[in-house]
Design a protein around this motif. Structure first.
Motif, PDB file in Angstrom:
ATOM      1  N   LEU A 211       0.815  -1.216   0.000  1.00 41.84           N
ATOM      2  CA  LEU A 211       0.000   0.000   0.000  1.00 41.84           C
ATOM      3  C   LEU A 211       0.848   1.265   0.000  1.00 41.84           C
ATOM      4  O   LEU A 211       0.592   2.230   0.742  1.00 41.84           O
ATOM      5  CB  LEU A 211      -0.957   0.010   1.206  1.00 41.84           C
ATOM      6  CG  LEU A 211      -1.807  -1.247   1.440  1.00 41.84           C
ATOM      7  CD1 LEU A 211      -2.771  -1.023   2.599  1.00 41.84           C
ATOM      8  CD2 LEU A 211      -2.556  -1.648   0.200  1.00 41.84           C
ATOM      9  N   VAL A 212       1.876   1.252  -0.851  1.00 39.93           N
ATOM     10  CA  VAL A 212       2.749   2.425  -0.969  1.00 39.93           C
ATOM     11  C   VAL A 212       2.094   3.478  -1.857  1.00 39.93           C
ATOM     12  O   VAL A 212       2.077   4.668  -1.533  1.00 39.93           O
ATOM     13  CB  VAL A 212       4.122   2.026  -1.527  1.00 39.93           C
ATOM     14  CG1 VAL A 212       4.997   3.256  -1.743  1.00 39.93           C
ATOM     15  CG2 VAL A 212       4.810   1.049  -0.583  1.00 39.93           C
ATOM     16  N   GLU A 213       1.549   3.043  -2.990  1.00 40.66           N
ATOM     17  CA  GLU A 213       0.841   3.941  -3.891  1.00 40.66           C
ATOM     18  C   GLU A 213      -0.177   3.115  -4.679  1.00 40.66           C
ATOM     19  O   GLU A 213      -0.004   1.902  -4.843  1.00 40.66           O
ATOM     20  CB  GLU A 213       1.809   4.640  -4.842  1.00 40.66           C
ATOM     21  CG  GLU A 213       2.601   3.703  -5.733  1.00 40.66           C
ATOM     22  CD  GLU A 213       3.551   4.458  -6.635  1.00 40.66           C
ATOM     23  OE1 GLU A 213       3.583   5.701  -6.549  1.00 40.66           O
ATOM     24  OE2 GLU A 213       4.242   3.806  -7.433  1.00 40.66           O
ATOM     25  N   PRO A 214      -1.232   3.746  -5.169  1.00 39.93           N
ATOM     26  CA  PRO A 214      -2.254   2.973  -5.889  1.00 39.93           C
ATOM     27  C   PRO A 214      -1.746   2.465  -7.235  1.00 39.93           C
ATOM     28  O   PRO A 214      -0.974   3.141  -7.919  1.00 39.93           O
ATOM     29  CB  PRO A 214      -3.398   3.970  -6.056  1.00 39.93           C
ATOM     30  CG  PRO A 214      -2.755   5.320  -5.965  1.00 39.93           C
ATOM     31  CD  PRO A 214      -1.608   5.166  -5.031  1.00 39.93           C
ATOM     32  N   LEU A 215      -2.210   1.249  -7.595  1.00 36.19           N
ATOM     33  CA  LEU A 215      -1.910   0.731  -8.934  1.00 36.19           C
ATOM     34  C   LEU A 215      -2.634   1.540  -9.997  1.00 36.19           C
ATOM     35  O   LEU A 215      -2.109   1.758 -11.098  1.00 36.19           O
ATOM     36  CB  LEU A 215      -2.349  -0.732  -9.042  1.00 36.19           C
ATOM     37  CG  LEU A 215      -1.599  -1.773  -8.217  1.00 36.19           C
ATOM     38  CD1 LEU A 215      -2.271  -3.129  -8.395  1.00 36.19           C
ATOM     39  CD2 LEU A 215      -0.151  -1.831  -8.652  1.00 36.19           C
ATOM     40  N   ALA A 216      -3.848   1.940  -9.690  1.00 33.35           N
ATOM     41  CA  ALA A 216      -4.658   2.710 -10.633  1.00 33.35           C
ATOM     42  C   ALA A 216      -5.726   3.454  -9.847  1.00 33.35           C
ATOM     43  O   ALA A 216      -6.055   3.093  -8.708  1.00 33.35           O
ATOM     44  CB  ALA A 216      -5.302   1.787 -11.660  1.00 33.35           C
ATOM     45  N   GLN A 217      -6.267   4.494 -10.480  1.00 35.40           N
ATOM     46  CA  GLN A 217      -7.225   5.326  -9.792  1.00 35.40           C
ATOM     47  C   GLN A 217      -8.242   5.896 -10.781  1.00 35.40           C
ATOM     48  O   GLN A 217      -7.908   6.208 -11.923  1.00 35.40           O
ATOM     49  CB  GLN A 217      -6.504   6.479  -9.072  1.00 35.40           C
ATOM     50  CG  GLN A 217      -7.305   7.163  -7.999  1.00 35.40           C
ATOM     51  CD  GLN A 217      -6.438   8.072  -7.145  1.00 35.40           C
ATOM     52  OE1 GLN A 217      -5.342   8.458  -7.530  1.00 35.40           O
ATOM     53  NE2 GLN A 217      -6.933   8.421  -5.964  1.00 35.40           N
ATOM     54  N   GLY A 218      -9.490   5.982 -10.353  1.00 32.97           N
ATOM     55  CA  GLY A 218     -10.534   6.639 -11.120  1.00 32.97           C
ATOM     56  C   GLY A 218     -11.293   7.580 -10.205  1.00 32.97           C
ATOM     57  O   GLY A 218     -11.060   7.606  -8.989  1.00 32.97           O
ATOM     58  N   PHE A 219     -12.207   8.348 -10.788  1.00 37.71           N
ATOM     59  CA  PHE A 219     -12.940   9.323  -9.985  1.00 37.71           C
ATOM     60  C   PHE A 219     -14.422   9.294 -10.350  1.00 37.71           C
ATOM     61  O   PHE A 219     -14.797   9.004 -11.484  1.00 37.71           O
ATOM     62  CB  PHE A 219     -12.374  10.738 -10.199  1.00 37.71           C
ATOM     63  CG  PHE A 219     -11.001  10.929  -9.631  1.00 37.71           C
ATOM     64  CD1 PHE A 219     -10.827  11.315  -8.303  1.00 37.71           C
ATOM     65  CD2 PHE A 219      -9.876  10.686 -10.405  1.00 37.71           C
ATOM     66  CE1 PHE A 219      -9.549  11.479  -7.782  1.00 37.71           C
ATOM     67  CE2 PHE A 219      -8.609  10.846  -9.889  1.00 37.71           C
ATOM     68  CZ  PHE A 219      -8.442  11.238  -8.570  1.00 37.71           C
ATOM     69  N   VAL A 220     -15.252   9.594  -9.336  1.00 37.43           N
ATOM     70  CA  VAL A 220     -16.693   9.681  -9.526  1.00 37.43           C
ATOM     71  C   VAL A 220     -17.143  11.062  -9.073  1.00 37.43           C
ATOM     72  O   VAL A 220     -16.480  11.731  -8.283  1.00 37.43           O
ATOM     73  CB  VAL A 220     -17.430   8.583  -8.739  1.00 37.43           C
ATOM     74  CG1 VAL A 220     -17.003   7.204  -9.212  1.00 37.43           C
ATOM     75  CG2 VAL A 220     -17.197   8.719  -7.234  1.00 37.43           C
ATOM     76  N   TRP A 221     -18.314  11.449  -9.575  1.00 38.48           N
ATOM     77  CA  TRP A 221     -18.885  12.730  -9.180  1.00 38.48           C
ATOM     78  C   TRP A 221     -19.834  12.497  -8.022  1.00 38.48           C
ATOM     79  O   TRP A 221     -20.763  11.701  -8.102  1.00 38.48           O
ATOM     80  CB  TRP A 221     -19.635  13.347 -10.359  1.00 38.48           C
ATOM     81  CG  TRP A 221     -20.152  14.727 -10.057  1.00 38.48           C
ATOM     82  CD1 TRP A 221     -19.610  15.659  -9.215  1.00 38.48           C
ATOM     83  CD2 TRP A 221     -21.343  15.315 -10.580  1.00 38.48           C
ATOM     84  NE1 TRP A 221     -20.370  16.792  -9.182  1.00 38.48           N
ATOM     85  CE2 TRP A 221     -21.447  16.621 -10.024  1.00 38.48           C
ATOM     86  CE3 TRP A 221     -22.314  14.887 -11.479  1.00 38.48           C
ATOM     87  CZ2 TRP A 221     -22.490  17.481 -10.321  1.00 38.48           C
ATOM     88  CZ3 TRP A 221     -23.355  15.747 -11.770  1.00 38.48           C
ATOM     89  CH2 TRP A 221     -23.442  17.032 -11.201  1.00 38.48           C
ATOM     90  N   GLY A 222     -19.566  13.177  -6.899  1.00 39.06           N
ATOM     91  CA  GLY A 222     -20.370  13.010  -5.704  1.00 39.06           C
ATOM     92  C   GLY A 222     -19.682  12.127  -4.694  1.00 39.06           C
ATOM     93  O   GLY A 222     -18.599  11.583  -4.925  1.00 39.06           O
ATOM     94  N   THR A 223     -20.326  11.948  -3.548  1.00 37.67           N
ATOM     95  CA  THR A 223     -19.789  11.115  -2.477  1.00 37.67           C
ATOM     96  C   THR A 223     -20.168   9.663  -2.720  1.00 37.67           C
ATOM     97  O   THR A 223     -21.346   9.356  -2.911  1.00 37.67           O
ATOM     98  CB  THR A 223     -20.351  11.570  -1.126  1.00 37.67           C
ATOM     99  OG1 THR A 223     -20.047  12.949  -0.917  1.00 37.67           O
ATOM    100  CG2 THR A 223     -19.760  10.740   0.006  1.00 37.67           C
ATOM    101  N   PRO A 224     -19.205   8.749  -2.717  1.00 44.75           N
ATOM    102  CA  PRO A 224     -19.544   7.326  -2.886  1.00 44.75           C
ATOM    103  C   PRO A 224     -20.388   6.819  -1.719  1.00 44.75           C
ATOM    104  O   PRO A 224     -19.947   6.817  -0.573  1.00 44.75           O
ATOM    105  CB  PRO A 224     -18.178   6.633  -2.921  1.00 44.75           C
ATOM    106  CG  PRO A 224     -17.205   7.707  -3.322  1.00 44.75           C
ATOM    107  CD  PRO A 224     -17.751   8.960  -2.708  1.00 44.75           C
ATOM    108  N   VAL A 225     -21.606   6.391  -2.015  1.00 45.17           N
ATOM    109  CA  VAL A 225     -22.520   5.886  -0.986  1.00 45.17           C
ATOM    110  C   VAL A 225     -22.384   4.382  -0.829  1.00 45.17           C
ATOM    111  O   VAL A 225     -22.498   3.847   0.274  1.00 45.17           O
ATOM    112  CB  VAL A 225     -23.975   6.270  -1.324  1.00 45.17           C
ATOM    113  CG1 VAL A 225     -24.961   5.640  -0.346  1.00 45.17           C
ATOM    114  CG2 VAL A 225     -24.128   7.784  -1.339  1.00 45.17           C
ATOM    115  N   SER A 226     -22.127   3.679  -1.917  1.00 45.89           N
ATOM    116  CA  SER A 226     -21.956   2.228  -1.854  1.00 45.89           C
ATOM    117  C   SER A 226     -20.955   1.799  -2.908  1.00 45.89           C
ATOM    118  O   SER A 226     -20.757   2.468  -3.927  1.00 45.89           O
ATOM    119  CB  SER A 226     -23.292   1.500  -2.065  1.00 45.89           C
ATOM    120  OG  SER A 226     -23.812   1.770  -3.356  1.00 45.89           O
TER     121      SER A 226
END
Length: 462
Positions: A211-226
């Motif tokens: 867990l040094v750095e993420p392998l990959a990352q994406g983004f969503v609009w708003g707060t993730p609820v589930s």
């Protein structure tokens, strides 16, 4: 459903025209958390429920009898209320252990169960915030599962069983955005689980130990609820599904060493979903999602083009857990015992009149938690004469020394004993007029309606 007698049901060809109905209560009160864990290592899971009564272990009913639940063990309540339950082999002894997260100052108790008694292996250090969720998985590949906890404050912690004690292997830095969801799953297909996180900033990331750095990352609009990691199409390639406060649903897939959106985000007024759990219903090839939403208990299907509500039930679940076999959902609700729910045709109704099964001439309608019966059937049950005024969209019903005047779309009805506000307005559908069960009360009938079971019982005077 035990003594439940089905008076009328129509099997609808469309998969979306289904309902979920309450089948039975388990001998256990409200439960804050539940999990299926193979506590004995025999390959068959047990059901673990945690609530004010303590922590209970139930043997699952056999395939021939899906309604007999046997309490195998009951652990007294812990010093703090239980908030999360998970299971896995954390000591590498070949038998899964039970991990229980608590509220208040927040800690995780780990138990082993011999089939006769419990043994406390140990307790993690206090997290100083309630445990929001628990996951178990072998993140470092050493053959021992680690505990992955997310706290109410958004802190991520990883604990490992080392030298017969619990050690904190990782704690998220203070600079991190609060973590809201964590799942342990092999998203990359490398044969070893990764950690999938969604945080308050809207970031969705895949991490590999340490867990040094993420392998990959994406983004969503708003707060993730589930968030859930689900193999929707059965190809063996899981998708990361996230629903947000902006009523959006995102699907991410692992492609070219990164997270890629699987189509455009889906907008739906019924979003966000809560506590998503994937299951394959018996006899179906497609994966469904059991979840709580604004309308209650729901069974959903996700496709590139949108979101389909396959079945819905009149429940307010804190959590939903699919049971093995793909025929039942286990549901935990506030102030209700833990219960099982089954799937039935959308027009399912169990109706009794004066204790006798009654067969309807027309299929009933359901609006929210109300049932509407055709006036032709009401006339038969209550011995009424009906007079329809098409110009004013008004129906007059007369029986004995009583009468009622109903206007389509208006919940206010004129009855011989005064004005009554009905729980649902009368409607005209497919050439038939429908009125709610409360209509019968205006003609002296006693009405007992159970929306959870879809049972309607009437006591009618001769």
């Amino acid at each position: 459903m035990g003594a439940l007698v089905v008076a009328w049901a129509v099997v609808c060809g469309a998969a979306s025209a289904n309902a979920l109905v309450h089948e039975q209560d388990l001998p256990f009160g409200p439960a804050a958390a539940a999990a299926l864990v193979d506590l004995t290592g025999d390959g068959q899971p047990e059901l673990v429920l945690a609530g004010e009564e303590g922590i209970a272990v139930f043997a699952l009913p056999g395939p021939a009898d899906g309604t007999t639940w046997q309490l195998a063990s009951l652990l007294p309540p812990l010093p703090a209320p239980v908030t999360a339950v998970a299971g896995g082999d954390v000591t590498s002894d070949g038998v899964p252990e039970l991990a229980v997260g608590t509220g208040n100052a927040g800690s995780i108790y780990v138990f082993t169960w011999t089939g006769r008694r419990w043994t406390l292996l140990g307790q993690t250090p206090y997290l100083w915030s309630p445990v929001r969720s628990l996951e178990v998985g072998d993140l470092d590949g050493d053959g021992r599962n680690e505990l992955v906890a997310v706290t109410g404050a958004g802190e991520l912690l990883v604990f490992g069983w080392r030298e017969r004690n619990w050690h904190t292997l990782f704690r998220s830095p203070a600079a991190w955005s609060p973590v809201l969801h964590a799942r342990v799953a092999d998203v990359t297909g490398e044969g070893r689980p990764q950690l999938v996180l969604a945080d308050q900033s809207g970031a969705v990331a895949v991490w590999r130990w340490p867990l040094v750095e993420p392998l990959a990352q994406g983004f969503v609009w708003g707060t993730p609820v589930s968030m859930a990691v689900v193999d929707l199409d059965g190809t063996g390639s899981p998708q990361v599904i996230v629903t947000t406060s902006e009523r959006l649903l995102y699907r991410f897939v692992w492609q070219k060493q990164g997270l890629t959106l699987a189509g455009a985000p889906v907008y739906d007024n019924r979003l966000p979903l809560e506590s998503m759990h994937a299951l394959r219903w018996a006899g179906e090839t497609r994966v469904s999602i059991a979840a709580r939403h604004a309308g209650g208990l729901g069974l959903w299907r996700i496709s590139p083009s949108g979101l389909e509500l396959v079945a819905a039930g009149a429940a307010n679940p804190v959590w939903v857990l699919p049971l093995p076999g793909g025929r039942r959902l286990l549901v935990g609700e506030p102030a209700h015992p833990v219960s099982t729910w089954v799937r039935v045709p959308a027009d399912y109704l169990a109706l009794r009149v004066n204790g006798n099964v009654w067969t309807l001439q027309d299929p009933p309608l359901f609006q929210g938690d109300q049932v509407l019966v055709s006036m032709r059937d009401w006339a038969s049950i209550l011995r009424l004469g009906l007079y329809w005024d098409a110009a004013s969209q008004r129906l007059t019903a007369v029986g004995g020394n009583r009468f009622a005047v109903l206007t389509m779309g208006d919940p206010v009805g004129w009855f011989s004993d005064g004005i009554r506000l009905l729980p649902a307005a009368p409607v005209l559908r497919s050439g038939r007029i429908y009125a709610p069960a409360a209509f019968a009360q205006g003609f002296g009938a006693s009405v007992y309606w159970d929306a959870r079971r879809r049972e309607l019982a009437l006591e009618v005077s001769p």
